[in-house]
Design a protein around this motif. Structure first.
Motif, PDB file in Angstrom:
ATOM      1  N   UNK A 283      10.017 -18.752  23.743  1.00 48.49           N
ATOM      2  CA  UNK A 283      10.926 -19.888  23.900  1.00 48.49           C
ATOM      3  C   UNK A 283      12.218 -19.689  23.110  1.00 48.49           C
ATOM      4  N   UNK A 284      12.208 -18.784  22.150  1.00 45.77           N
ATOM      5  CA  UNK A 284      13.401 -18.501  21.358  1.00 45.77           C
ATOM      6  C   UNK A 284      14.392 -17.622  22.108  1.00 45.77           C
ATOM      7  N   UNK A 285      13.986 -17.032  23.223  1.00 50.84           N
ATOM      8  CA  UNK A 285      14.887 -16.174  23.998  1.00 50.84           C
ATOM      9  C   UNK A 285      15.985 -17.023  24.618  1.00 50.84           C
ATOM     10  N   UNK A 286      17.257 -16.668  24.400  1.00 48.76           N
ATOM     11  CA  UNK A 286      18.338 -17.522  24.891  1.00 48.76           C
ATOM     12  C   UNK A 286      18.603 -17.427  26.388  1.00 48.76           C
ATOM     13  N   UNK A 287      18.010 -16.436  27.076  1.00 52.26           N
ATOM     14  CA  UNK A 287      18.280 -16.265  28.499  1.00 52.26           C
ATOM     15  C   UNK A 287      16.977 -16.072  29.261  1.00 52.26           C
ATOM     16  N   UNK A 288      16.962 -16.508  30.515  1.00 56.42           N
ATOM     17  CA  UNK A 288      15.753 -16.390  31.327  1.00 56.42           C
ATOM     18  C   UNK A 288      15.504 -14.956  31.766  1.00 56.42           C
ATOM     19  N   UNK A 289      16.583 -14.233  32.045  1.00 58.36           N
ATOM     20  CA  UNK A 289      16.464 -12.841  32.468  1.00 58.36           C
ATOM     21  C   UNK A 289      17.729 -12.086  32.092  1.00 58.36           C
ATOM     22  N   UNK A 290      17.578 -10.791  31.870  1.00 61.62           N
ATOM     23  CA  UNK A 290      18.706  -9.936  31.488  1.00 61.62           C
ATOM     24  C   UNK A 290      18.557  -8.589  32.189  1.00 61.62           C
ATOM     25  N   UNK A 291      19.643  -8.092  32.766  1.00 60.79           N
ATOM     26  CA  UNK A 291      19.735  -6.686  33.147  1.00 60.79           C
ATOM     27  C   UNK A 291      20.443  -5.982  32.006  1.00 60.79           C
ATOM     28  N   UNK A 292      19.821  -4.919  31.479  1.00 64.06           N
ATOM     29  CA  UNK A 292      20.318  -4.307  30.252  1.00 64.06           C
ATOM     30  C   UNK A 292      20.398  -2.797  30.439  1.00 64.06           C
ATOM     31  N   UNK A 293      21.585  -2.242  30.166  1.00 59.03           N
ATOM     32  CA  UNK A 293      21.806  -0.811  30.338  1.00 59.03           C
ATOM     33  C   UNK A 293      21.862  -0.123  28.988  1.00 59.03           C
ATOM     34  N   UNK A 294      21.067   0.950  28.838  1.00 61.17           N
ATOM     35  CA  UNK A 294      20.927   1.681  27.581  1.00 61.17           C
ATOM     36  C   UNK A 294      21.248   3.151  27.832  1.00 61.17           C
ATOM     37  N   UNK A 295      22.126   3.726  27.025  1.00 61.59           N
ATOM     38  CA  UNK A 295      22.490   5.129  27.185  1.00 61.59           C
ATOM     39  C   UNK A 295      21.263   6.029  27.049  1.00 61.59           C
ATOM     40  N   UNK A 296      21.069   6.898  28.024  1.00 61.14           N
ATOM     41  CA  UNK A 296      19.878   7.748  28.032  1.00 61.14           C
ATOM     42  C   UNK A 296      19.862   8.754  26.884  1.00 61.14           C
ATOM     43  N   UNK A 297      21.029   9.167  26.407  1.00 57.73           N
ATOM     44  CA  UNK A 297      21.086  10.181  25.345  1.00 57.73           C
ATOM     45  C   UNK A 297      20.918   9.576  23.955  1.00 57.73           C
ATOM     46  N   UNK A 298      21.567   8.460  23.709  1.00 58.83           N
ATOM     47  CA  UNK A 298      21.640   7.929  22.340  1.00 58.83           C
ATOM     48  C   UNK A 298      20.855   6.650  22.116  1.00 58.83           C
TER      49      UNK A 298
END
Length: 263
Positions: free
Chosen positions: A173-188
């Motif tokens: 319930x502490x999560x501020x958003x219902x859903x997120x698309x999140x991009x993370x650099x594959x190298x770092x």
């Protein structure tokens, strides 16, 4: 001070022209666990030890400054998540107010009334930044995560990055958003971009992470550009600086103790 609107327009254009690899990219990192990727990114977003950081937020409309807020965030790890106290330093009308996260509860303390009231992490603090955005948290603690594939996306520095694309869905319930698309650099494992949604699937905002600097033993993004999902002329810039290790007593994170806080 004005936001460079051409620079921001390039960001939006870059985000819109991302080259999707979809499921074709999955075999290259099928052995990776989505939660492990997110955990590594969390360790970049926030030091995984007790620390303090100064945060400034500037809200722009059509490139011009509308509002400013500055806070200091004090965070203490507990299990896989943080207890966090956020002291509002400015503007003067709000100075001394405190946001407190302990577990799934978020409180606002007002020194004028000496009262603490429950608030929502989705409530806006300034512009496109919510209460939940300035409260330190590990995403892996607030969201279920799955691997959607890989994409090449434009980062906040206008460079293209080959990224894991993660799908986050609210589990706390502490999560501020219902859903997120999140991009993370594959190298770092650096966070590159996030798109944040309501429970009905409407886009609330888009964020880009940039200006990497070394702080407390890791290279971290020190600026987040947050665009309104409904009006791209509304942009909030969140800047983090002066990361420092700090031993923080557990007593700070009890709402009954907040009147004693001296900063």
């Amino acid at each position: 001070m004005e936001l460079d609107r051409r620079e921001f327009a390039n960001l939006l254009l870059g985000g819109a022209t991302a080259v999707s690899m979809g499921s074709l990219g999955l075999p290259a990192f099928a052995a990776n666990n989505a939660a492990t990727i997110l955990k590594k990114t969390d360790a970049i977003r926030n030091p995984q030890r007790s620390f303090a950081v100064d945060v400034s937020l500037i809200n722009y409309e059509r490139g011009k400054v509308k509002e400013k807020t500055s806070v200091t965030t004090y965070s203490r790890p507990t299990g896989s998540q943080f207890q966090t106290l956020v002291h509002i330093n400015a503007p003067s009308a709000d100075r001394g107010k405190i946001l407190l996260r302990n577990g799934n509860n978020l409180w606002l303390y007002d020194p004028s009334s000496k009262a603490s009231v429950r608030i929502s992490p989705r409530q806006r603090l300034l512009g496109n930044a919510s209460n939940g955005d300035v409260v330190s948290s590990n995403l892996v603690g607030d969201y279920n995560v799955s691997l959607s594939g890989s994409e090449t996306v434009a980062g906040g520095d206008k460079k293209n990055y080959s990224c894991h694309k993660l799908r986050l869905t609210q589990k706390a319930s502490s999560a501020p958003y219902s859903a997120v698309d999140f991009w993370v650099d594959q190298k770092s494992n650096q966070p590159i971009k996030g798109k944040y949604y309501t429970s009905s699937g409407k886009l609330i905002k888009v964020a880009w992470y940039r200006k990497l600097k070394n702080a407390m033993g890791a290279t971290r993004p020190t600026e987040i550009i947050i665009a309104d999902g409904f009006d791209p002329n509304k942009v909030t810039v969140m800047t983090m600086g002066n990361y420092r290790a700090k031993d923080i007593p557990s007593s700070w994170f009890k709402k009954e103790w907040l009147p004693n806080f001296k900063g």
